[in-house]
Design an enzyme around this catalytic site. Structure first.
Site, PDB file in Angstrom:
ATOM      1  CD  GLU A 100      33.175  37.776  48.077  1.00 34.36           C
ATOM      2  OE1 GLU A 100      32.236  37.188  47.529  1.00 34.36           O
ATOM      3  OE2 GLU A 100      34.156  38.200  47.460  1.00 34.36           O
ATOM      4  CB  CYS A 113      42.920  36.602  51.030  1.00 42.54           C
ATOM      5  SG  CYS A 113      42.679  38.303  50.517  1.00 42.54           S
ATOM      6  CB  CYS A 120      37.313  49.781  50.435  1.00 40.91           C
ATOM      7  SG  CYS A 120      38.972  50.480  50.681  1.00 40.91           S
ATOM      8  CB  CYS A 124      41.961  51.898  44.161  1.00 38.83           C
ATOM      9  SG  CYS A 124      42.886  52.271  45.675  1.00 38.83           S
ATOM     10  CB  CYS A 127      39.841  48.249  43.574  1.00 34.10           C
ATOM     11  SG  CYS A 127      39.370  47.108  44.881  1.00 34.10           S
ATOM     12  CB  CYS A 343      43.655  41.343  43.155  1.00 33.03           C
ATOM     13  SG  CYS A 343      44.902  40.768  44.208  1.00 33.03           S
TER      14      CYS A 343
HETATM   15  N1  SAH Z   1      43.472  48.273  50.884  1.00 30.02           N
HETATM   16  C1  SAH Z   1      44.623  47.419  50.791  1.00 30.02           C
HETATM   17  C2  SAH Z   1      44.236  45.972  50.478  1.00 30.02           C
HETATM   18  C3  SAH Z   1      43.536  45.901  49.171  1.00 30.02           C
HETATM   19  S1  SAH Z   1      43.505  44.551  48.086  1.00 30.02           S
HETATM   20  C4  SAH Z   1      45.561  47.920  49.709  1.00 30.02           C
HETATM   21  O1  SAH Z   1      45.157  48.790  48.941  1.00 30.02           O
HETATM   22  O2  SAH Z   1      46.703  47.479  49.666  1.00 30.02           O
HETATM   23  C5  SAH Z   1      45.106  44.011  47.731  1.00 30.02           C
HETATM   24  C6  SAH Z   1      45.689  44.433  46.391  1.00 30.02           C
HETATM   25  O3  SAH Z   1      44.836  44.153  45.255  1.00 30.02           O
HETATM   26  C7  SAH Z   1      45.984  45.916  46.348  1.00 30.02           C
HETATM   27  O4  SAH Z   1      47.298  46.105  45.925  1.00 30.02           O
HETATM   28  C8  SAH Z   1      44.988  46.394  45.313  1.00 30.02           C
HETATM   29  O5  SAH Z   1      45.397  47.585  44.718  1.00 30.02           O
HETATM   30  C9  SAH Z   1      44.941  45.233  44.365  1.00 30.02           C
HETATM   31  N2  SAH Z   1      43.828  45.284  43.414  1.00 30.02           N
HETATM   32  C10 SAH Z   1      42.636  45.893  43.567  1.00 30.02           C
HETATM   33  N3  SAH Z   1      41.869  45.744  42.463  1.00 30.02           N
HETATM   34  C11 SAH Z   1      42.587  45.009  41.581  1.00 30.02           C
HETATM   35  C12 SAH Z   1      42.329  44.488  40.273  1.00 30.02           C
HETATM   36  N4  SAH Z   1      41.163  44.695  39.651  1.00 30.02           N
HETATM   37  N5  SAH Z   1      43.299  43.763  39.693  1.00 30.02           N
HETATM   38  C13 SAH Z   1      44.469  43.517  40.312  1.00 30.02           C
HETATM   39  N6  SAH Z   1      44.757  43.969  41.556  1.00 30.02           N
HETATM   40  C14 SAH Z   1      43.831  44.708  42.190  1.00 30.02           C
END
Ligand code: SAH
Length: 364
Positions: A100, A113, A120, A124, A127, A343
């Site tokens: 996406e 974006c 991934c 986390c 996420c 996000c």
């Molecule tokens: N792998 C990279 C890019 C990921 S997405 C990274 O970790 O930075 C970008 C941001 O969205 C990251 O800071 C990630 O932690 C955040 N993110 C992921 N899931 C989320 C959620 N459910 N709510 C808010 N932010 C989220």
């Protein structure tokens, strides 16, 4: 826009090459290397991927290119438009994998974006993309291809736009392809995207961060912190067990940020988990050695994620704790939540995703 997604089908993938790489390939076809610049202009400035339509090349070179190379473009499998104008694209790659990419209008500039991996590996806890696991790395042309498709679809090929590598995947876990993609995007023969318009967001893969520090092409850096103790970060961001918080902050402190620039620390706010005043004060102390600003991301809720979003009052209080101690802080506005484009809202249902379900989610 004279052609569709289907390009020629030859031995090498043109969209994976930076300009010097394409110059070498064109020389190997017996033509002058400078023609590579013309091809770049067709593909990246005009969105044309059919060599037959590249009318400033000789007919012989057009024919040779058509036979020798492949020019792949991701296909739009689905397009969702949010009430706020945010548009989420589900894109099909040549091998039927999907990623996406999200268009966020006017923030204040147009922003794309984009993803660097399908799925991934970082997992986390908050996420949805992490729930998919890593399906595969994207190739440079697939990373840039997302930009080509969105810019073309939105009629923004000639407009200035920003790129955030905040889609699916961890850019520093696909380091070489990500940096190759950024070189392609930067080349003045193509998009000519200056590094200051690109933000690379990372969970903090330290060997990658140290390599990035030595790159001639230096995007803005955002680091996903999310916790102020090793113990909590181990649980929220499992890669912390390998590359811990203290080492990450030390790597950020020695990272060569240009004068007046700052590293952005992203901090997802999870109710009752990392959102107290004490957390905020620990955060101030933790990042003190770094020229930094903090971007608070109120958690975007999604089925299957065992967290909730703090109240607006708690979010404000957390931000105030930082601001009162001199930390530059912003709260990320959630965009496109109605179309699951915010996000971390990547959705995988049932563990074995069908292509249509392999939906990432991205940013705001
Ligand atoms: N792998 C990279 C890019 C990921 S997405 C990274 O970790 O930075 C970008 C941001 O969205 C990251 O800071 C990630 O932690 C955040 N993110 C992921 N899931 C989320 C959620 N459910 N709510 C808010 N932010 C989220």
């Amino acid at each position: 826009m004279t052609d569709g997604p289907a390009g020629p089908r030859g031995a090498w993938e043109l969209t994976d090459l930076d300009l010097p790489g394409l110059q070498r390939q064109i020389a190997s076809l017996g033509a002058e290397p400078y023609h590579a610049g013309q091809v770049f202009a067709w593909v990246y400035k005009r969105g044309v991927t059919d060599p037959a339509a590249m009318t400033d090349l000789s007919r012989a070179l057009r024919d040779r290119l058509a036979q020798a190379c492949t020019i792949s473009t991701p296909e739009v499998a689905r397009r969702d438009v949010s009430v706020d104008g945010t548009t989420k694209y589900l894109l099909r790659l040549a091998d039927d994998r999907h990623v996406e990419a999200v268009y966020i209008p006017d923030t204040p500039k147009q922003t794309f974006c984009i993803s660097t991996q399908a799925g991934c590996a970082m997992r986390c806890a908050f996420c949805l993309t992490g729930k998919m696991g890593l399906l595969r790395n994207l190739r440079p042309g697939e990373i840039v291809g997302q930009v080509r498709v969105l810019a073309r679809d939105l009629d923004l090929l000639a407009a200035p736009f920003n790129i955030v590598l905040m889609g699916m995947g961890e850019p520093l876990h696909n380091y070489d392809h990500t940096m190759a993609a950024l070189r392609i995007l930067a080349d003045p023969a193509g998009f000519g995207l200056p590094a200051r318009r690109v933000t690379l967001s990372t969970v903090g893969v330290l060997p990658g961060l140290d390599r990035l520090a030595a790159e001639p092409y230096m995007p803005n850096l955002a680091v996903s912190l999310h916790a102020t103790t090793e113990d909590l970060r181990d649980r929220l961001v499992p890669v912390n067990r390998k590359y811990g918080l203290a080492d990450l902050v030390a790597a950020c402190a020695r990272f060569p940020v240009k004068r007046r620039d700052r590293i952005t620390f992203e901090y997802v706010l999870l109710a009752g988990v990392n959102d107290t005043d004490a957390d905020a004060r620990r955060l101030v102390a933790l990042i003190a050695p770094v020229r930094a600003k903090v971007n608070l991301i109120p958690f975007n809720e999604a089925a299957g994620l065992p967290f909730s979003r703090p109240s607006d009052a708690r979010i404000d209080a957390f931000a105030r704790e930082l601001a009162e101690r001199g930390v530059r802080v912003s709260v990320r506005k959630s965009r496109g939540r109605d179309i699951r484009a915010a996000c971390g809202q990547l959705l995988v249902e049932g563990g074995r995703p069908s292509p249509a379900q392999r939906m990432a989610t991205l940013m705001e």
